[in-house]
Design an enzyme around this catalytic site. Structure first.
Site, PDB file in Angstrom:
ATOM      1  N   THR A 283       0.886  -1.185  -0.032  1.00 34.49           N
ATOM      2  CA  THR A 283      -0.068  -0.103   0.025  1.00 34.49           C
ATOM      3  C   THR A 283       0.859   1.134   0.067  1.00 34.49           C
ATOM      4  O   THR A 283       2.180   1.121   0.112  1.00 34.49           O
ATOM      5  CB  THR A 283      -0.849  -0.002   1.297  1.00 34.49           C
ATOM      6  OG1 THR A 283      -0.131   0.383   2.240  1.00 34.49           O
ATOM      7  CG2 THR A 283      -1.476  -1.239   1.453  1.00 34.49           C
ATOM      8  N   ASP A 284       0.182   2.401  -0.160  1.00 33.30           N
ATOM      9  CA  ASP A 284       1.080   3.583   0.019  1.00 33.30           C
ATOM     10  C   ASP A 284       0.972   3.895   1.512  1.00 33.30           C
ATOM     11  O   ASP A 284       0.257   3.090   2.218  1.00 33.30           O
ATOM     12  CB  ASP A 284       0.272   4.952  -0.904  1.00 33.30           C
ATOM     13  CG  ASP A 284       1.663   5.943  -1.110  1.00 33.30           C
ATOM     14  OD1 ASP A 284       1.366   6.367  -2.168  1.00 33.30           O
ATOM     15  OD2 ASP A 284       2.528   6.006  -0.473  1.00 33.30           O
ATOM     16  N   TYR A 285       1.644   4.960   1.892  1.00 36.26           N
ATOM     17  CA  TYR A 285       2.041   5.438   3.281  1.00 36.26           C
ATOM     18  C   TYR A 285       0.762   5.575   4.031  1.00 36.26           C
ATOM     19  O   TYR A 285      -0.027   6.637   3.820  1.00 36.26           O
ATOM     20  CB  TYR A 285       2.712   6.780   3.165  1.00 36.26           C
ATOM     21  CG  TYR A 285       3.665   7.158   4.215  1.00 36.26           C
ATOM     22  CD1 TYR A 285       3.132   7.208   5.686  1.00 36.26           C
ATOM     23  CD2 TYR A 285       4.945   7.067   4.102  1.00 36.26           C
ATOM     24  CE1 TYR A 285       3.970   7.588   6.472  1.00 36.26           C
ATOM     25  CE2 TYR A 285       5.740   7.402   5.217  1.00 36.26           C
ATOM     26  CZ  TYR A 285       5.154   7.697   6.415  1.00 36.26           C
ATOM     27  OH  TYR A 285       6.232   8.191   7.473  1.00 36.26           O
ATOM     28  N   SER A 287      -1.981   4.359   3.704  1.00 35.00           N
ATOM     29  CA  SER A 287      -3.360   4.303   2.874  1.00 35.00           C
ATOM     30  C   SER A 287      -4.502   3.199   3.375  1.00 35.00           C
ATOM     31  O   SER A 287      -5.453   3.670   2.869  1.00 35.00           O
ATOM     32  CB  SER A 287      -3.069   4.094   1.529  1.00 35.00           C
ATOM     33  OG  SER A 287      -2.424   2.672   0.997  1.00 35.00           O
TER      34      SER A 287
END
Ligand code: GLC
Length: 738
Positions: A283-285, A287
């Protein structure tokens, strides 16, 4: 003596075990580790934490050493350098229960220590060899610094320069962006050489359509038709995956109502089942945590459930898998098989990187010293940088003579170093950069007197420095003025509603032009700027983006003609922010633009046309491109259309031209863009030289998604257009028959 013998025999036994293990297929080796793992340890592998060495998001977590020891994380980011990664790896492989090695990731977006042009600038080179070489150097340096994984390439199409991260991608067009995405993946991972110590895992991001936020505002809503998504925004991800990208990162944004990180259609139906992606999804930071404010998760436990079931294998920095996944499995909400699937993908990467065989194989202090920031790497960076420069205007000012005696080099960015590395500059440092003044001095040596002055700041309205700059210009034979943005004015969380030149820089240029001296404007910026006055009045105008460590030398190469500029814009430059989104592959509408006809799709106060169009860029020489010569005027299903194009260097200086081929489906059951790039070739020609280029158009090049979202080609006329800019083409018509 006996003990030594016993120990030797035991070591030989262990080595033979290890050797046998190395012979086993990776899947068997993965299974053998899985069989030893507790649920907590499996969840630990699905957890990625940042160290406190750098912050690329809203949270920092100091206790990562304890997390490693307790098996609560399987990967770290924002840690680099052999010493630091070795220290952390040692905790994992000596102090944790199962001694599973860590993966180290980092945002090596356009170079690690030797910084290359920002990706949007590199895209302006249209030079696939240069793009791949850039990623190759980034991988060599990052791996020499103990890194295994880069969170790149970012392949998000963007047609909205208000969005700060437009600097991080390859612009507005899916064909150019897809070609670049594939080269970047291969540059990072190698082709078939993956797992060699100088290669690193690529991570194609941000899946998906992150570059189309409403209002150009970062993290904002993305909502578009599936046709637009599949025809424009999806292709670069597909190209990166087809090129073998081992990991994919989910986007912050929602796509058509469902946040990407919880979007099962996106992460499983499309990515896994349709695109056949076999790697790992991170995932992104935080997210996953952000699914709560998105309004699709009631709490972070619910968010964890949504994300893992949608297909997110690893949680970046959110610590939500770590906190809630065990409960979710025990409550039967998340099958253990889903956890095992994610962990297998993660362990496979660690085996493929050779980390189980040698966790320290990327920890070589000697290599770190010899590879990073080497002259060899700097030379490649200089070459890629000068190929990324776009000559936008030139009223016979450039190239400047090397015999110049007095040269004024002024402006807030003339002597600057820190901004040259742009946003996402990894371990890059301004102190290693060559400023524009330095680059000119390196080029001309002591034979020239350089007159410098800042003139003004990048922002603010202090004009008190104008007089000094004008005085320097008045004394000089020619003037170079460097203006633009600061590096922080583009990149993540850096959207701007007003994308004009900041401060009083344009006024400074006008004051300098008042001296009547030959003047060159050097733009340094992370995004297209609305510069209508400069775009129509600057005697000479160079778009240099943020060119990285060798910026000054690269710009000097172009200023004094040692390199003939060859860059072409990968994105349209709006004349005014009110035009956005402005891009070349627009539809005709039922009332196509006619400047003097009121009842047409147009503005009362401004033209529809961009200031500078996609594919545009000048040269110090001239080229003649013939009309396209297709090998057939009628083509049937299954047939290719071969298009010959002659390009001649009609000037007196060697140069490179980017010959672009566009199509237009004149009548179809779904409206089609007025132009669509389908192919391009960058060629170098000596004065007077002609080359005969061959473009081969396949079925897919004429296809579009029909009203049922099926790829189709319909009978009828297609225009095939070739030229050196989207607004400078010659056309021919070919007919698709049943
Ligand atoms: C950031 C970015 C992403 C980056 C990640 C790790 O928020 O969106 O592109 O790779 O966090 O730094």
């Amino acid at each position: 003596m006996k003990n030594i013998l016993t120990s030797l025999l035991f070591l030989l036994f262990l080595n033979s075990l290890a050797a046998q293990s190395r012979q086993k297929p990776v899947s068997e080796r993965v299974d053998s580790v899985m069989a030893l793992m507790t649920l907590e340890e499996k969840i630990g592998q699905m957890t990625l934490f940042t160290t406190d060495w750098g912050s690329t998001g809203p949270t920092i977590r100091p206790g990562y050493r304890e997390d490693i020891k307790e098996g609560r994380c399987g990967a770290l980011f924002n840690a680099h350098g052999v010493a630091f990664t070795r220290e952390l790896q040692r905790i994992a492989v000596e102090e944790s229960r199962l001694k599973i090695p860590l993966i180290f990731g980092y945002d090596v977006i356009h170079g690690f220590k030797t910084i290359f042009p920002i990706p949007l600038g590199e895209a302006a080179s249209w030079d696939m060899k240069a793009v791949k070489a850039s990623a190759g150097v980034a991988a060599a340096e990052a791996s020499a610094a103990g890194l295994h994984w880069t969170f790149a390439p970012m392949v998000d199409i963007s047609r909205d320069p208000r969005w700060g991260r437009i600097m991080e991608g390859a612009g507005e067009d899916p064909v150019l962006a897809s070609a670049i995405a594939a080269q970047r993946v291969q540059g990072f991972q190698g082709i078939g050489t993956f797992g060699e110590p100088n290669r690193i895992l690529a991570c194609v991001k941000h899946f998906a359509a992150y570059g189309a936020p409403f209002g150009g505002r970062d993290y904002n809503t993305v909502d578009m038709s599936e046709r637009m998504f599949r025809e424009v925004y999806l292709p670069p991800y597909q190209a990166a995956i087809a090129a073998g990208a081992r990991t994919v990162m989910t986007a912050f944004n929602e796509l058509n109502g469902v946040p990407a990180t919880a979007n099962k259609w996106l992460l499983t139906d499309l990515l896994r089942n349709e695109l056949r992606f076999k790697g790992m999804v991170v995932t992104d930071y935080t997210s996953i945590n952000e699914l709560v404010p998105h309004g699709v998760a009631a709490n972070e436990k619910h968010a964890s459930e949504l994300a893992v079931l949608a297909g997110a294998d690893m949680d970046m920095q959110g610590a939500v898998y770590q906190r809630f996944l065990k409960e979710l499995v025990e409550e039967g909400k998340v099958p253990i098989a889903r956890v095992d699937e994610a962990v297998r993908r993660i362990l496979r990467l660690k085996f493929e990187l050779g980390l189980f065989d040698d966790p320290y194989r990327y920890c070589d202090e000697k290599k770190e010293k010899s590879v990073i920031l080497s002259d060899h790497n700097r030379a490649i960076a200089r070459d890629v940088a000068r190929k990324s420069i776009v000559l936008l205007r030139n009223e016979n000012i450039l190239p400047l003579s090397k015999e110049v005696k007095k040269l004024a080099v002024v402006g807030p960015l003339a002597a600057d170093k820190d901004n040259l590395i742009g946003f996402w500059s990894a371990a890059g440092e301004g102190q290693h950069c060559v400023s524009l003044v330095d680059g000119i001095r390196n080029k001309l040596g002591t034979g020239v007197e350089l007159l410098t002055a800042k003139g003004c700041e990048i922002t603010g309205n202090d004009r008190s420095g104008f007089a000094e700059a004008v005085e320097q210009a008045s004394q000089a034979d020619a003037v170079v003025v460097a203006i633009g943005e600061s590096r922080e004015m583009s990149g993540e969380a850096a959207s701007r509603a007003d994308i004009s030149l900041p401060g009083v820089q344009e006024e400074l240029v006008k004051a300098l032009m008042g001296t009547g001296k030959p003047l060159v404007v050097v733009l340094m910026n992370g995004r297209p700027l609305t510069i209508p006055w400069l775009g129509e009045n600057a005697p000479a105008l160079l778009e240099t983006w943020w060119l990285g460590t060798e910026a000054g030398n690269a710009i000097a190469d172009v200023l004094f003609g040692d390199y003939n500029p060859s860059g072409k814009l990968p994105v349209s430059f709006p004349r005014h922010v009110g035009q956005i989104p402005v891009f070349y592959s627009h539809k005709a509408t039922g009332r196509p633009y006619q400047p003097n006809n009121k009842w047409r799709s147009k503005y009362l106060d401004i033209t529809n046309e961009p200031l500078f169009p996609f594919g545009y860029g000048l040269s110090y020489t001239t080229f003649e491109i013939s009309a396209p010569a297709p090998d057939k005027t009628k083509f049937r299903s299954g047939e290719v259309v071969k298009v010959h194009v002659k390009v001649t260097n009609t000037g007196n200086r060697e140069g490179e031209e980017v010959v672009q081929l566009y199509i237009h489906d004149k009548v179809a059951s779904v409206t089609r863009p007025v132009k669509e790039l389908r192919a391009f070739q960058k060629v170098s020609l000596k004065p007077g030289e002609t080359k005969d280029l061959l473009f081969v158009l396949f079925e897919k090049d004429f296809a579009f998604l029909d009203q049922n979202l099926e790829w189709t080609i319909e009978p009828g006329e297609f225009e095939i257009m070739v030229g050196n800019s989207v607004d400078n083409v010659k056309a021919v018509v070919v007919v698709r028959v049943e």
